[in-house]
Scaffold this active site. Structure first.
Site, mmCIF file in Angstrom:
data_model
loop_
_atom_site.group_PDB
_atom_site.id
_atom_site.type_symbol
_atom_site.label_atom_id
_atom_site.label_comp_id
_atom_site.label_asym_id
_atom_site.label_seq_id
_atom_site.Cartn_x
_atom_site.Cartn_y
_atom_site.Cartn_z
ATOM 1 N N CYS A 87 3.947 9.973 11.222
ATOM 2 C CA CYS A 87 3.077 8.900 10.724
ATOM 3 C C CYS A 87 3.761 7.536 10.825
ATOM 4 O O CYS A 87 4.841 7.328 10.280
ATOM 5 C CB CYS A 87 2.704 9.219 9.282
ATOM 6 S SG CYS A 87 1.959 7.860 8.371
ATOM 7 N N CYS A 90 4.155 5.783 7.449
ATOM 8 C CA CYS A 90 5.221 6.438 6.682
ATOM 9 C C CYS A 90 6.588 5.910 7.111
ATOM 10 O O CYS A 90 7.460 5.676 6.279
ATOM 11 C CB CYS A 90 5.173 7.949 6.884
ATOM 12 S SG CYS A 90 3.627 8.716 6.375
#
Length: 184
Positions: A87, A90
């Site tokens: 991600c 993230c």
């Protein structure tokens, strides 16, 4: 038969009584020495141990593993980042998360990271639907962080919902005003 059974039992008890390990154990107990107790492994970081969480001293973040229960210890609260390796958002959160962990080190707010790619069942248990998701666990309650992903904003939010466990439990009006001024 009874005599033979009694003789066998006596022989076994005598063998046990004169064996080195049994007699040493008996003499220690007779001398009032308690049996050895479990000692946790040495902790060079000074950070507390929690089942299912491994502290990383390079980042000040606990890496969450299978079997972790954030509500198991009522004297601390947990702020967890539920993320995955792939991600992009993230990955952008990582430096902010490390800054937050450094700021909260020494308080009763533990900062943790959950890799939902490895711990899918753990993430499903807490209804994680998108990444990154930040949740605060305190005294059996769970709150999802709704704001911007900066360490300052997350810190202010933690103070709002878990104020008495931030900064080692030493908060007052002066500390709140001081932090507000420092974060302008």
């Amino acid at each position: 038969k009874t005599f033979l059974l009694g003789a066998v039992v006596s022989a076994v008890l005598m063998a046990l009584a004169f064996s080195p390990s049994f007699s040493a154990l008996g003499s220690e107990r007779a001398a009032g020495v308690p049996p050895p107790r479990y000692q946790p492994p040495p902790n060079p970081t000074g950070m507390p141990h929690f089942r299912g969480a491994v502290f990383d001293p390079a980042t000040n973040v606990y890496m969450i593993q299978e079997g972790f229960r954030p509500s198991a210890n009522k004297s601390v609260q947990w702020i967890l980042d539920f993320s995955t390796q792939w991600c992009g958002h993230c990955k952008k959160l990582v430096p902010e998360w490390i800054k937050l962990a450094t700021k909260l080190k020494g308080s009763k707010t533990m900062v943790g990271y959950v890799d939902c790619g490895e711990l899918e069942s753990f993430c499903q248990k807490y209804q994680i639907e998108g990444y990154p998701t930040i949740k605060l666990f305190r005294s059996g309650t769970m709150r999802t962080y709704p704001g911007p992903r900066t360490h300052k904003a997350i810190y202010r939010w933690i103070r709002k919902y878990g104020a008495d466990l931030v900064n080692g439990g030493r908060l007052g009006l002066f500390a709140s005003i001081w932090d507000w001024l420092m974060n302008l």
